[in-house]
Design a protein around this motif. Structure first.
Motif, PDB file in Angstrom:
ATOM      1  N   GLY A   7      17.178   8.082   1.835  1.00  0.00           N
ATOM      2  CA  GLY A   7      18.622   7.903   1.772  1.00  0.00           C
ATOM      3  C   GLY A   7      19.384   9.216   1.687  1.00  0.00           C
ATOM      4  O   GLY A   7      20.585   9.252   1.886  1.00  0.00           O
ATOM      5  N   ARG A   8      18.677  10.307   1.386  1.00  0.00           N
ATOM      6  CA  ARG A   8      19.302  11.629   1.313  1.00  0.00           C
ATOM      7  C   ARG A   8      18.742  12.583   2.356  1.00  0.00           C
ATOM      8  O   ARG A   8      19.405  13.529   2.747  1.00  0.00           O
ATOM      9  CB  ARG A   8      19.095  12.237  -0.073  1.00  0.00           C
ATOM     10  N   ALA A   9      17.507  12.354   2.771  1.00  0.00           N
ATOM     11  CA  ALA A   9      16.837  13.236   3.725  1.00  0.00           C
ATOM     12  C   ALA A   9      15.904  12.410   4.601  1.00  0.00           C
ATOM     13  O   ALA A   9      15.473  11.331   4.213  1.00  0.00           O
ATOM     14  CB  ALA A   9      16.047  14.314   2.977  1.00  0.00           C
ATOM     15  N   VAL A  10      15.616  12.944   5.780  1.00  0.00           N
ATOM     16  CA  VAL A  10      14.699  12.301   6.713  1.00  0.00           C
ATOM     17  C   VAL A  10      13.662  13.334   7.140  1.00  0.00           C
ATOM     18  O   VAL A  10      14.000  14.470   7.438  1.00  0.00           O
ATOM     19  CB  VAL A  10      15.441  11.767   7.959  1.00  0.00           C
ATOM     20  N   LYS A  11      12.390  12.929   7.136  1.00  0.00           N
ATOM     21  CA  LYS A  11      11.282  13.809   7.531  1.00  0.00           C
ATOM     22  C   LYS A  11      10.381  13.061   8.513  1.00  0.00           C
ATOM     23  O   LYS A  11      10.301  11.839   8.468  1.00  0.00           O
ATOM     24  CB  LYS A  11      10.433  14.203   6.312  1.00  0.00           C
ATOM     25  N   PRO A  12       9.657  13.795   9.370  1.00  0.00           N
ATOM     26  CA  PRO A  12       8.656  13.124  10.217  1.00  0.00           C
ATOM     27  C   PRO A  12       7.564  12.512   9.351  1.00  0.00           C
ATOM     28  O   PRO A  12       7.171  13.095   8.339  1.00  0.00           O
ATOM     29  CB  PRO A  12       8.090  14.266  11.071  1.00  0.00           C
ATOM     30  N   TYR A  13       7.088  11.350   9.731  1.00  0.00           N
ATOM     31  CA  TYR A  13       6.027  10.670   8.986  1.00  0.00           C
ATOM     32  C   TYR A  13       5.366   9.681   9.934  1.00  0.00           C
ATOM     33  O   TYR A  13       6.052   8.967  10.661  1.00  0.00           O
ATOM     34  CB  TYR A  13       6.613   9.921   7.782  1.00  0.00           C
ATOM     35  N   GLU A  14       4.056   9.645   9.931  1.00  0.00           N
ATOM     36  CA  GLU A  14       3.347   8.741  10.834  1.00  0.00           C
ATOM     37  C   GLU A  14       2.144   8.129  10.144  1.00  0.00           C
ATOM     38  O   GLU A  14       1.384   8.823   9.481  1.00  0.00           O
ATOM     39  CB  GLU A  14       2.883   9.507  12.070  1.00  0.00           C
ATOM     40  N   ASN A  15       1.989   6.828  10.286  1.00  0.00           N
ATOM     41  CA  ASN A  15       0.795   6.127   9.841  1.00  0.00           C
ATOM     42  C   ASN A  15       0.163   5.548  11.110  1.00  0.00           C
ATOM     43  O   ASN A  15       0.818   4.798  11.829  1.00  0.00           O
ATOM     44  CB  ASN A  15       1.144   5.008   8.860  1.00  0.00           C
ATOM     45  N   PRO A  16      -1.107   5.890  11.398  1.00  0.00           N
ATOM     46  CA  PRO A  16      -1.716   5.424  12.641  1.00  0.00           C
ATOM     47  C   PRO A  16      -1.846   3.901  12.742  1.00  0.00           C
ATOM     48  O   PRO A  16      -2.003   3.368  13.836  1.00  0.00           O
ATOM     49  CB  PRO A  16      -3.090   6.096  12.642  1.00  0.00           C
ATOM     50  N   HIS A  17      -1.745   3.216  11.623  1.00  0.00           N
ATOM     51  CA  HIS A  17      -1.839   1.755  11.635  1.00  0.00           C
ATOM     52  C   HIS A  17      -0.496   1.100  11.970  1.00  0.00           C
ATOM     53  O   HIS A  17      -0.442  -0.116  12.182  1.00  0.00           O
ATOM     54  CB  HIS A  17      -2.350   1.232  10.291  1.00  0.00           C
ATOM     55  N   ALA A  18       0.559   1.901  11.990  1.00  0.00           N
ATOM     56  CA  ALA A  18       1.896   1.398  12.317  1.00  0.00           C
ATOM     57  C   ALA A  18       2.696   2.546  12.935  1.00  0.00           C
ATOM     58  O   ALA A  18       3.646   3.047  12.348  1.00  0.00           O
ATOM     59  CB  ALA A  18       2.579   0.861  11.064  1.00  0.00           C
ATOM     60  N   PRO A  19       2.289   3.010  14.129  1.00  0.00           N
ATOM     61  CA  PRO A  19       2.933   4.174  14.730  1.00  0.00           C
ATOM     62  C   PRO A  19       4.396   3.938  15.094  1.00  0.00           C
ATOM     63  O   PRO A  19       4.784   2.841  15.470  1.00  0.00           O
ATOM     64  CB  PRO A  19       2.091   4.438  15.978  1.00  0.00           C
ATOM     65  N   GLY A  20       5.169   4.996  14.916  1.00  0.00           N
ATOM     66  CA  GLY A  20       6.559   4.989  15.349  1.00  0.00           C
ATOM     67  C   GLY A  20       7.541   4.300  14.427  1.00  0.00           C
ATOM     68  O   GLY A  20       8.720   4.222  14.757  1.00  0.00           O
ATOM     69  N   LEU A  21       7.083   3.823  13.283  1.00  0.00           N
ATOM     70  CA  LEU A  21       8.014   3.142  12.382  1.00  0.00           C
ATOM     71  C   LEU A  21       8.845   4.147  11.597  1.00  0.00           C
ATOM     72  O   LEU A  21       8.394   5.252  11.298  1.00  0.00           O
ATOM     73  CB  LEU A  21       7.260   2.239  11.405  1.00  0.00           C
ATOM     74  N   ASP A  22      10.045   3.750  11.267  1.00  0.00           N
ATOM     75  CA  ASP A  22      10.922   4.551  10.413  1.00  0.00           C
ATOM     76  C   ASP A  22      10.868   3.953   9.016  1.00  0.00           C
ATOM     77  O   ASP A  22      11.429   2.892   8.742  1.00  0.00           O
ATOM     78  CB  ASP A  22      12.351   4.552  10.960  1.00  0.00           C
ATOM     79  N   TRP A  23      10.128   4.656   8.153  1.00  0.00           N
ATOM     80  CA  TRP A  23       9.849   4.191   6.799  1.00  0.00           C
ATOM     81  C   TRP A  23      10.975   4.552   5.844  1.00  0.00           C
ATOM     82  O   TRP A  23      11.653   5.566   6.026  1.00  0.00           O
ATOM     83  CB  TRP A  23       8.553   4.816   6.298  1.00  0.00           C
ATOM     84  N   ARG A  24      11.136   3.752   4.809  1.00  0.00           N
ATOM     85  CA  ARG A  24      12.107   4.023   3.744  1.00  0.00           C
ATOM     86  C   ARG A  24      11.403   3.975   2.408  1.00  0.00           C
ATOM     87  O   ARG A  24      10.514   3.164   2.187  1.00  0.00           O
ATOM     88  CB  ARG A  24      13.225   2.988   3.756  1.00  0.00           C
ATOM     89  N   LYS A  25      11.845   4.864   1.516  1.00  0.00           N
ATOM     90  CA  LYS A  25      11.343   4.864   0.151  1.00  0.00           C
ATOM     91  C   LYS A  25      12.525   4.966  -0.787  1.00  0.00           C
ATOM     92  O   LYS A  25      13.648   5.249  -0.366  1.00  0.00           O
ATOM     93  CB  LYS A  25      10.322   5.980  -0.061  1.00  0.00           C
ATOM     94  N   SER A  26      12.295   4.764  -2.041  1.00  0.00           N
ATOM     95  CA  SER A  26      13.368   4.765  -3.025  1.00  0.00           C
ATOM     96  C   SER A  26      14.106   6.096  -3.051  1.00  0.00           C
ATOM     97  O   SER A  26      13.497   7.158  -2.939  1.00  0.00           O
ATOM     98  CB  SER A  26      12.778   4.480  -4.410  1.00  0.00           C
ATOM     99  N   SER A  27      15.393   6.025  -3.263  1.00  0.00           N
ATOM    100  CA  SER A  27      16.189   7.251  -3.418  1.00  0.00           C
ATOM    101  C   SER A  27      15.848   7.959  -4.725  1.00  0.00           C
ATOM    102  O   SER A  27      16.261   9.088  -4.950  1.00  0.00           O
ATOM    103  CB  SER A  27      17.684   6.928  -3.374  1.00  0.00           C
ATOM    104  N   ARG A  28      15.071   7.322  -5.585  1.00  0.00           N
ATOM    105  CA  ARG A  28      14.669   7.914  -6.865  1.00  0.00           C
ATOM    106  C   ARG A  28      13.478   8.854  -6.713  1.00  0.00           C
ATOM    107  O   ARG A  28      12.966   9.380  -7.694  1.00  0.00           O
ATOM    108  CB  ARG A  28      14.333   6.825  -7.872  1.00  0.00           C
TER     109      ARG A  28
END
Length: 116
Positions: A7-28
């Motif tokens: 919610g404050r920053a975006v970084k590249p991240y890839e999981n080979p079991h779900a390629p190309g998804l845009d993941w979200r994690k807690s702002s905490r």
């Protein structure tokens, strides 16, 4: 390539079991540096050929994973299932499973050391 955002920053991240998804994690939790300490969720592709007969093709899905293991498993749930679970969290049904203040402080220390 997918991404991860808090919610404050975006970084590249890839999981080979779900390629190309845009993941979200807690702002905490932090992304700079990325602290590996959170459950992550993403909008997944609609179901197609799901093995469970109650998940017909075209059902909208949510992916769930652990950011500590970029190669780790990805669980997928229907949006209805995810919604019911999130509503249970909001209603306090899982409060007895929440970390104590000491556990949170300890987890933050471990994450900071592993990020260094």
């Amino acid at each position: 390539m997918g991404t991860i955002s808090n919610g404050r920053a975006v970084k590249p991240y890839e999981n080979p079991h779900a390629p190309g998804l845009d993941w979200r994690k807690s702002s905490r939790t932090d992304l700079d540096p990325i602290l590996k300490d959170c459950v992550i969720v993403a909008a997944a592709p609609d179901a197609a050929g799901h093995p469970h007969p109650h998940v017909p093709d075209g059902t909208r899905m949510i992916a769930l994973s652990d950011d500590k293991d970029e190669q780790g498993p990805v669980l997928q749930f229907t949006r209805a299932e995810f919604t019911k679970f999130a509503q249970g969290i909001k209603d306090g049904e899982f409060d007895d499973l929440m970390a104590t203040d000491d556990e949170l402080a300890s987890a933050a220390e471990v994450a900071a050391v592993s990020a260094a």
